[in-house]
Design a protein around this motif. Structure first.
Motif, PDB file in Angstrom:
ATOM      1  N   GLN A 102      32.566  74.264  38.405  1.00 26.05           N
ATOM      2  CA  GLN A 102      32.890  72.923  37.912  1.00 26.05           C
ATOM      3  C   GLN A 102      33.834  72.252  38.906  1.00 26.05           C
ATOM      4  N   PHE A 103      33.298  71.297  39.630  1.00 26.43           N
ATOM      5  CA  PHE A 103      34.052  70.698  40.730  1.00 26.43           C
ATOM      6  C   PHE A 103      34.444  69.237  40.501  1.00 26.43           C
ATOM      7  N   ALA A 104      33.876  68.582  39.510  1.00 26.48           N
ATOM      8  CA  ALA A 104      34.180  67.155  39.313  1.00 26.48           C
ATOM      9  C   ALA A 104      34.108  66.826  37.832  1.00 26.48           C
ATOM     10  N   ASP A 105      35.213  67.015  37.140  1.00 29.67           N
ATOM     11  CA  ASP A 105      35.186  66.741  35.708  1.00 29.67           C
ATOM     12  C   ASP A 105      35.418  65.265  35.413  1.00 29.67           C
ATOM     13  N   ASP A 106      36.489  64.704  35.948  1.00 26.78           N
ATOM     14  CA  ASP A 106      36.860  63.338  35.579  1.00 26.78           C
ATOM     15  C   ASP A 106      37.392  62.619  36.808  1.00 26.78           C
ATOM     16  N   MET A 107      37.363  61.275  36.771  1.00 26.56           N
ATOM     17  CA  MET A 107      37.820  60.529  37.945  1.00 26.56           C
ATOM     18  C   MET A 107      38.168  59.088  37.604  1.00 26.56           C
ATOM     19  N   TYR A 108      39.184  58.587  38.330  1.00 27.67           N
ATOM     20  CA  TYR A 108      39.602  57.192  38.209  1.00 27.67           C
ATOM     21  C   TYR A 108      40.000  56.683  39.586  1.00 27.67           C
ATOM     22  N   SER A 109      39.679  55.425  39.868  1.00 28.34           N
ATOM     23  CA  SER A 109      40.100  54.834  41.128  1.00 28.34           C
ATOM     24  C   SER A 109      41.505  54.259  40.995  1.00 28.34           C
ATOM     25  N   THR A 110      42.181  54.101  42.125  1.00 30.83           N
ATOM     26  CA  THR A 110      43.487  53.448  42.145  1.00 30.83           C
ATOM     27  C   THR A 110      43.286  51.938  42.013  1.00 30.83           C
ATOM     28  N   PRO A 111      44.314  51.211  41.565  1.00 23.45           N
ATOM     29  CA  PRO A 111      44.157  49.766  41.372  1.00 23.45           C
ATOM     30  C   PRO A 111      43.742  49.007  42.629  1.00 23.45           C
ATOM     31  N   ASP A 112      44.117  49.516  43.816  1.00 21.90           N
ATOM     32  CA  ASP A 112      43.761  48.812  45.047  1.00 21.90           C
ATOM     33  C   ASP A 112      42.363  49.166  45.550  1.00 21.90           C
ATOM     34  N   GLY A 113      41.659  50.058  44.836  1.00 24.20           N
ATOM     35  CA  GLY A 113      40.296  50.402  45.216  1.00 24.20           C
ATOM     36  C   GLY A 113      40.185  51.205  46.493  1.00 24.20           C
ATOM     37  N   ARG A 114      41.266  51.818  46.919  1.00 21.92           N
ATOM     38  CA  ARG A 114      41.250  52.560  48.189  1.00 21.92           C
ATOM     39  C   ARG A 114      41.110  54.066  48.010  1.00 21.92           C
ATOM     40  N   SER A 115      41.378  54.558  46.800  1.00 30.78           N
ATOM     41  CA  SER A 115      41.315  56.000  46.558  1.00 30.78           C
ATOM     42  C   SER A 115      40.730  56.269  45.183  1.00 30.78           C
TER      43      SER A 115
END
Length: 417
Positions: A102-115
């Motif tokens: 299991q390598f990618a459970d959850d994700m969110y971008s930073t507000p500036d869209g850079r990470s």
């Protein structure tokens, strides 16, 4: 009058020219930066350690692709050098991973869209990945040996992650990865939700979902499962809600109290949640602290009645609501369908065939429900208004969480330089 109007318009125009010519302030710079952002959806492909980035509306076409385990060799070397880490890594693979890492459970971008910030269960960590280069900005090892669901604060500055094997939620600064606080939960913390004012975090613990003791008579062996509500500034507990008592009061003593995905109504007066083994969901009234309604959804005749064959004690796993709060969308995971349910009447719409749908979220324009079909490696859009399928888009191996986020306007994937 025309002459006066003309002179007035000229004065306004001159003022606008001066405004534009003036040095950019921090506020105007931020506005300009925000204007370059593009709203997208991040699809985490859990088994192959990638993320697909797709349009947030329309045809949901793929925009780019991202490797979320660029440090795999380094992480595996650490795991192979530590017998305890190796045991847990293999336990995740052979347990909740169904024979896969299991390598990618959850994700969110930073507000500036850079990470983008990703929780990686098998590596027991959270990482921030630079979207331009694909390199890791920071890494936070969670306590225990497995990372799980996350939530981002309404202002996008903090991310909360469940450390499922230490009964802890860590709250991190999304830009630096620095821990801002943590709090204790029930057994096996799972879903996290920030209230829309950012004042509270709700965490739902699901207990042990990997044993074969799935008969209701053995439910007590699954652990201490409850909702933990904490102050999102101090991270101090303000309330514990044990649905066991509420389910019993509703006449459902044989139902599990392990809350799976959940969603608030727009005014946060109602809370809709799924529980282990149940093909349906409940409505909970926050003010009265009672379960007020129950919706049982159809069973698929092809689904085995043997609970031990249901993945991680799931029956239905995934629920979302349209922005108006009039429709719910439910992922019938083990029953291989998704459906839109009218919130007022609880009448379900067409059952849309889907292969092990594992999550449900909402498109950027609020028009469609987006489900991840983990068994077919695709995401599918369902129209909230009609309950009909709109389109499906191929993604990577075993998509699970799908989250709205942002990238830079011209982003199509990390550079290969």
């Amino acid at each position: 009058m025309p002459a006066l109007r003309s002179r007035h318009l000229c004065s306004v125009a001159a003022a606008l020219v001066l405004t534009v010519a003036a040095p950019a302030t921090a506020a105007t710079a931020d506005t300009a930066s925000a204007a370059t952002l593009r709203e997208v959806m991040f699809v985490g492909n859990n088994w192959d350690g990638t993320a697909d980035v797709i349009k947030s509306t329309g045809d949901f076409a793929k925009i780019g692709h991202l490797d979320v385990i660029p440090d795999k060799d380094q992480r595996m070397a650490e795991i192979n050098a530590d017998p305890i880490k190796w045991i847990y890594f293999m336990a995740i693979r052979n347990g909740v991973g169904e024979g896969h890492d299991q390598f990618a459970d959850d994700m969110y971008s930073t507000p500036d869209g850079r990470s983008v910030v990703v929780s990686r269960p098998s590596f027991a960590d959270v990482v921030s990945i630079d979207l331009a280069t694909g390199s890791i900005n920071w890494r936070f090892p969670v306590s225990g040996y497995r990372a799980d669901h996350m939530a981002v604060s309404p202002d996008g500055k903090r991310v909360a992650v469940s450390a499922s094997l230490s009964n802890t939620v860590h709250v991190l600064d999304i830009d630096t990865g620095k821990q801002l606080g943590s709090f204790a939960t029930g057994d096996k913390p799972h879903e996290n939700i920030f209230t829309k004012d950012g004042k509270y975090i709700w965490n739902m613990s699901i207990g042990d979902v990997n044993t074969a003791l799935d008969d209701p008579a053995w439910d007590w062996t699954k652990g201490d499962r409850h909702i933990t509500v904490v102050d999102a500034t101090t991270y101090k507990q303000v309330k514990v809600i044990d649905m066991r008592d509420r389910l019993d009061a509703f006449g459902l003593k044989d139902f599990s109290d392990a809350i799976r995905p959940a969603v608030f109504s727009p005014d946060e007066s109602k809370f809709y949640f799924q529980v282990s083994f149940f093909n349906g969901f409940f409505e909970y009234d926050v003010a009265s602290d009672k379960i007020t309604r129950m919706k049982t959804l159809p069973k698929n005749p092809a689904t085995s009645s043997d609970r031990t064959t249901w993945v991680n004690d799931s029956r239905h796993h995934g629920i979302s609501m349209n922005p108006e709060g009039t429709k719910l969308c439910v992922a019938g995971t083990m029953d291989d369908y998704a459906t839109v349910v009218d919130r007022a009447t609880f009448q379900e719409g067409p059952l849309i065939t889907a292969s092990k749908p594992y999550w449900a979220t909402v498109s950027g324009d609020g028009e469609d429900c987006i489900i991840s079909e983990s068994g077919a490696d695709q995401v599918t859009a369902i129209d909230f208004a009609t309950g009909r399928k709109v389109t499906s888009v191929p993604v990577g191996d075993h998509p699970q969480r799908v989250r709205l986020g942002h990238v830079q306007g011209d982003w199509t994937g990390p550079s290969t330089d």
